[in-house]
Design a protein around this motif. Structure first.
Motif, PDB file in Angstrom:
ATOM      1  N   CYS A  66       9.699  -0.454  17.256  1.00  0.00           N
ATOM      2  CA  CYS A  66       8.553  -1.082  18.145  1.00  0.00           C
ATOM      3  C   CYS A  66       9.361  -1.423  19.398  1.00  0.00           C
ATOM      4  CB  CYS A  66       7.981  -2.072  17.322  1.00  0.00           C
ATOM      5  SG  CYS A  66       8.709  -3.836  17.776  1.00  0.00           S
ATOM      6  N   ASP A  67       8.396  -1.545  20.493  1.00  0.00           N
ATOM      7  CA  ASP A  67       8.641  -1.677  21.669  1.00  0.00           C
ATOM      8  C   ASP A  67       8.779  -3.365  22.182  1.00  0.00           C
ATOM      9  OD1 ASP A  67       8.450   0.886  22.889  1.00  0.00           O
ATOM     10  OD2 ASP A  67       6.480   0.857  22.148  1.00  0.00           O
ATOM     11  N   SER A  68       9.585  -3.859  21.304  1.00  0.00           N
ATOM     12  CA  SER A  68       9.481  -5.369  21.324  1.00  0.00           C
ATOM     13  C   SER A  68       9.623  -6.153  22.839  1.00  0.00           C
ATOM     14  CB  SER A  68      10.386  -5.952  20.502  1.00  0.00           C
ATOM     15  OG  SER A  68      11.756  -5.468  20.507  1.00  0.00           O
ATOM     16  N   ALA A  69      10.748  -5.725  23.342  1.00  0.00           N
ATOM     17  CA  ALA A  69      11.114  -6.373  24.752  1.00  0.00           C
ATOM     18  C   ALA A  69       9.905  -6.065  25.658  1.00  0.00           C
ATOM     19  CB  ALA A  69      12.301  -5.931  25.281  1.00  0.00           C
ATOM     20  N   GLU A  70       9.061  -4.978  25.608  1.00  0.00           N
ATOM     21  CA  GLU A  70       7.988  -4.429  26.638  1.00  0.00           C
ATOM     22  C   GLU A  70       6.996  -5.321  26.313  1.00  0.00           C
ATOM     23  OE1 GLU A  70       8.163  -3.320  29.162  1.00  0.00           O
ATOM     24  OE2 GLU A  70       5.986  -2.471  29.628  1.00  0.00           O
ATOM     25  N   ILE A  71       6.663  -5.559  25.014  1.00  0.00           N
ATOM     26  CA  ILE A  71       5.633  -6.209  24.532  1.00  0.00           C
ATOM     27  C   ILE A  71       5.763  -7.763  25.054  1.00  0.00           C
ATOM     28  CG2 ILE A  71       4.179  -7.224  22.491  1.00  0.00           C
ATOM     29  CD1 ILE A  71       4.893  -4.554  21.035  1.00  0.00           C
ATOM     30  N   LEU A  81       0.745  -1.099  -0.052  1.00  0.00           N
ATOM     31  CA  LEU A  81      -0.075   0.123   0.000  1.00  0.00           C
ATOM     32  C   LEU A  81       0.815   1.103   0.003  1.00  0.00           C
ATOM     33  CD1 LEU A  81      -2.737  -1.063   2.547  1.00  0.00           C
ATOM     34  CD2 LEU A  81      -3.078  -0.468   0.263  1.00  0.00           C
ATOM     35  N   GLY A  82       1.987   1.074   0.390  1.00  0.00           N
ATOM     36  CA  GLY A  82       3.096   2.184   0.196  1.00  0.00           C
ATOM     37  C   GLY A  82       3.166   3.021   1.597  1.00  0.00           C
ATOM     38  N   VAL A  83       2.294   2.406   2.431  1.00  0.00           N
ATOM     39  CA  VAL A  83       2.316   3.258   3.778  1.00  0.00           C
ATOM     40  C   VAL A  83       3.582   3.122   4.770  1.00  0.00           C
ATOM     41  CG1 VAL A  83       1.045   3.586   5.947  1.00  0.00           C
ATOM     42  CG2 VAL A  83      -0.121   3.132   3.809  1.00  0.00           C
ATOM     43  N   GLU A  84       4.223   4.153   5.263  1.00  0.00           N
ATOM     44  CA  GLU A  84       5.227   4.156   6.168  1.00  0.00           C
ATOM     45  C   GLU A  84       4.750   3.636   7.458  1.00  0.00           C
ATOM     46  OE1 GLU A  84       8.532   7.126   7.707  1.00  0.00           O
ATOM     47  OE2 GLU A  84       7.434   7.653   6.028  1.00  0.00           O
ATOM     48  N   ILE A  85       5.462   2.577   7.854  1.00  0.00           N
ATOM     49  CA  ILE A  85       5.050   1.927   9.128  1.00  0.00           C
ATOM     50  C   ILE A  85       5.505   2.618  10.251  1.00  0.00           C
ATOM     51  CG2 ILE A  85       5.436  -0.142  10.381  1.00  0.00           C
ATOM     52  CD1 ILE A  85       5.488  -1.776   7.749  1.00  0.00           C
ATOM     53  N   ASP A  86       4.769   3.325  11.110  1.00  0.00           N
ATOM     54  CA  ASP A  86       5.240   3.783  12.289  1.00  0.00           C
ATOM     55  C   ASP A  86       5.410   3.123  13.550  1.00  0.00           C
ATOM     56  OD1 ASP A  86       2.628   3.494  13.280  1.00  0.00           O
ATOM     57  OD2 ASP A  86       1.872   5.560  12.339  1.00  0.00           O
ATOM     58  N   ARG A  87       5.854   3.662  14.588  1.00  0.00           N
ATOM     59  CA  ARG A  87       6.030   2.592  15.758  1.00  0.00           C
ATOM     60  C   ARG A  87       4.736   2.238  16.227  1.00  0.00           C
ATOM     61  NH1 ARG A  87       7.765   5.776  21.601  1.00  0.00           N
ATOM     62  NH2 ARG A  87       7.282   3.632  22.759  1.00  0.00           N
ATOM     63  N   GLU A  88       3.774   2.736  16.073  1.00  0.00           N
ATOM     64  CA  GLU A  88       2.429   2.192  16.849  1.00  0.00           C
ATOM     65  C   GLU A  88       1.948   0.913  15.901  1.00  0.00           C
ATOM     66  OE1 GLU A  88       2.902   5.579  16.525  1.00  0.00           O
ATOM     67  OE2 GLU A  88       3.139   5.447  18.666  1.00  0.00           O
ATOM     68  N   MET A  89       2.062   1.105  14.345  1.00  0.00           N
ATOM     69  CA  MET A  89       1.835  -0.359  13.642  1.00  0.00           C
ATOM     70  C   MET A  89       2.897  -1.064  13.706  1.00  0.00           C
ATOM     71  SD  MET A  89       1.361   1.317   9.825  1.00  0.00           S
ATOM     72  CE  MET A  89       0.875   3.215   9.694  1.00  0.00           C
ATOM     73  N   ALA A  90       4.031  -0.839  14.030  1.00  0.00           N
ATOM     74  CA  ALA A  90       4.929  -1.928  14.308  1.00  0.00           C
ATOM     75  C   ALA A  90       4.789  -2.565  15.570  1.00  0.00           C
ATOM     76  CB  ALA A  90       6.645  -1.283  14.245  1.00  0.00           C
ATOM     77  N   ASN A  91       4.402  -2.095  16.511  1.00  0.00           N
ATOM     78  CA  ASN A  91       3.856  -2.453  17.770  1.00  0.00           C
ATOM     79  C   ASN A  91       2.687  -3.480  17.401  1.00  0.00           C
ATOM     80  OD1 ASN A  91       5.757  -1.518  19.363  1.00  0.00           O
ATOM     81  ND2 ASN A  91       4.330   0.120  20.222  1.00  0.00           N
ATOM     82  N   CYS A  92       1.754  -3.176  16.657  1.00  0.00           N
ATOM     83  CA  CYS A  92       0.666  -4.136  16.390  1.00  0.00           C
ATOM     84  C   CYS A  92       1.196  -5.328  15.578  1.00  0.00           C
ATOM     85  CB  CYS A  92      -0.389  -3.207  15.385  1.00  0.00           C
ATOM     86  SG  CYS A  92      -1.234  -1.970  16.155  1.00  0.00           S
ATOM     87  N   ILE A  93       1.997  -5.094  14.694  1.00  0.00           N
ATOM     88  CA  ILE A  93       2.471  -6.349  13.771  1.00  0.00           C
ATOM     89  C   ILE A  93       3.222  -7.295  14.725  1.00  0.00           C
ATOM     90  CG2 ILE A  93       3.669  -6.964  11.851  1.00  0.00           C
ATOM     91  CD1 ILE A  93       2.985  -4.214  10.726  1.00  0.00           C
ATOM     92  N   PHE A  94       4.204  -6.631  15.522  1.00  0.00           N
ATOM     93  CA  PHE A  94       5.080  -7.512  16.373  1.00  0.00           C
ATOM     94  C   PHE A  94       4.245  -8.170  17.236  1.00  0.00           C
ATOM     95  CE2 PHE A  94       7.640  -8.440  19.871  1.00  0.00           C
ATOM     96  CZ  PHE A  94       8.833  -8.781  19.294  1.00  0.00           C
ATOM     97  N   THR A  95       3.324  -7.644  17.839  1.00  0.00           N
ATOM     98  CA  THR A  95       2.222  -8.344  18.866  1.00  0.00           C
ATOM     99  C   THR A  95       1.588  -9.785  18.166  1.00  0.00           C
ATOM    100  OG1 THR A  95       1.836  -6.335  19.883  1.00  0.00           O
ATOM    101  CG2 THR A  95       0.110  -8.153  20.175  1.00  0.00           C
ATOM    102  N   GLY A  96       1.413  -9.557  16.945  1.00  0.00           N
ATOM    103  CA  GLY A  96       0.852 -10.982  16.390  1.00  0.00           C
ATOM    104  C   GLY A  96       1.809 -11.872  16.173  1.00  0.00           C
TER     105      GLY A  96
END
Lengths: 317, 317
Positions: B180-185, B136-151
């Motif tokens: 993304c806040d990987s360790a905290e997640i 889609l060409g959308v730049e992935i921001d930290r919040e999106m990265a957190n959502c994707i990492f959570t999955g």
């Protein structure tokens, strides 16, 4: 004096008859580093062996699978994952002044070797070994991949801790493509508990108390429990993490009976609370998130003292 | 009819007023998929909202952090991580016949949507969402990265299970670089237990029995324990994994009292032993490594029956 991995690779290429030392109480990272490098050197046609510095735990023995004994007089000494010669333990007397190459990821490495490479950003020392083997031009086979992966996985709590970097994850991905048994290694390391450990968890959970609105949790183990459950040192690994894992708890304390009126106290905290500062009140120390100290006295007295110190940290002084 | 992610991206670009549905009893992957995609569509200037299909567990609420409510009549319906309309639960009546796009990673997806993308090799559905957002060409921001990492993290047991692929690890690496806040997640998901869960673990460990040279282990929970410990469904997650985790155990059994003389039995096995075949003797089923069935009767009788079936599997018929 820090050396580059390129310099170390050149040196290793020129030498032969290697002995690779692990640190005492060897863990997955020091063993994985040693066996991966040993296998790579042998693939280069060199003679190489690992000296396992202590008990070679059964769960790690696949690291050495299929390797022949090699008997020779060593000419080149390498240490892996060893920050100072004190960690050589019983090997210190023989080797402390003759280490040629030290490959490590501890910032406090004391540069005791003739050549030293330290990357403190590497989550596991096997990350360094992976990069070194690539420079050596050795093709990483499945067995080496298993050794390297074991370091990555065990030093990061299965990719859970704050030390994990994008590099860690990408190296793990490469190793999976090289056929490493990643899921099986993870199962052995993180999904298997000894019966003694299970019994010990049950015993310590029965001692759980919480304080200050469940913000502080305390468990304890006794020598009697160790005897009853059959738990050895390896079975106690991670027990100290239990109280802080409870939702809402910010300071978790584990009091371990070590002898008559002699206790070892471990403190784990969430960010915002300083474990080392709690422990320093009793002559101990540590980091922000994890600390330890020894306290002598009757158990109730010891528990009261550490709880008082934890409350000071919780409420501010 | 399978569609490519490119086709789906083109369709999404042309449409607006999106509603994204998660499956009932929403987990980290369906929620992470939905909020990542919702955020991406909003960044494209479109109106989009998520319908959380059930209780939005407190531990997942960071996925929606900072998102404004958007009220509009929906025009386009997307489901994420949903293999069949039965998983829509209470949303089924309204949506089952009008789903435009289904993005999923279950091989058994029933193609209930107008457009369907399924990658059964994806460990988590957020892997698909990550790839879609890139297209889609959308730049992935930290919040999106957190959502994707959570999955990624929740669907793989923190990168532990056999479903993890090199892709999973590399996407996680990319997300870490995106802040993304990987360790905290991971801490929230894998290093935190409710007090009720801790109490329940203690209670079930007190029921542990082992059989056939410690190759079979059995634990059980009762309605009285649930009342006493305050454990709810979420606190029981993973309890069934405990007996099989014991070193040497190849068949782990958990017997959960559901009502008077009514028990739910979960079986977990190591490779070489078939959990589904044990459970099928009682009208249940499952996979090779995990199965379940219901057995009615007095507890001792139920335990004897399932143990006998496990012994048959252990020793061959």
């Amino acid at each position: 004096m820090m050396n580059s991995l390129n310099e170390i690779a050149r040196f290793l290429t020129e030498r032969d008859n290697f002995v690779i030392l692990t640190h005492q109480y060897p863990d997955g990272d020091t063993l994985g580093s040693a066996f991966a490098l040993c296998r790579a050197l042998r693939k280069m046609g060199k003679r190489s062996r690992v000296i396992v510095n202590g008990v070679f735990s059964k769960k790690f023995q696949y690291l050495a699978a299929g390797m022949q004994e090699q008997d020779f007089n060593y000419q080149t000494v390498i240490t892996v994952d060893i920050a100072s010669v004190s960690l050589l333990g019983e090997l210190k007397a023989e080797f402390e002044n003759i280490v040629d190459v030290s490959i490590d990821h501890h910032a406090m490495n004391t540069s005791f070797a003739k050549m030293t490479y330290v990357d403190p950003k590497a989550a596991a020392n096997t990350e360094n070994i992976y990069k070194l083997i690539k420079i050596l031009g050795v093709e990483i086979d499945r067995e080496m991949a298993n050794c390297i992966f074991t370091g990555l996985s065990t030093d990061t709590g299965c990719f859970k801790f704050t030390n994990v970097t994008p590099d860690t994850m990408r190296i793990a991905a490469d190793l999976m493509e090289l056929g490493c048994d990643s899921a099986e290694i993870n199962r052995i390391m993180f999904d298997t508990k000894s019966m003694a450990r299970i019994r010990m968890e049950r015993a310590v959970l029965n001692t759980l108390t919480t304080h200050c609105g469940d913000k502080i949790a305390i468990i304890n183990s006794t020598l009697a429990m160790e005897k009853e459950t059959g738990a050895e040192d390896a079975d106690m690994d991670g027990i100290a993490a239990i109280p802080r894992q409870i939702e809402g708890v910010v300071i978790g304390i584990t009091i371990k009976e070590k002898g008559e009126k002699h206790y070892r106290v471990s403190v784990r905290t969430l960010s915002g609370y300083n474990a080392a500062s709690i422990c320093s009140k009793f002559g101990g120390g540590g980091h922000h998130a994890a600390g330890g100290c020894s306290i002598d006295g009757e158990f109730d007295e010891v528990k009261e003292k550490i709880l008082a110190a934890a409350k000071e940290e919780l409420f501010g002084k």
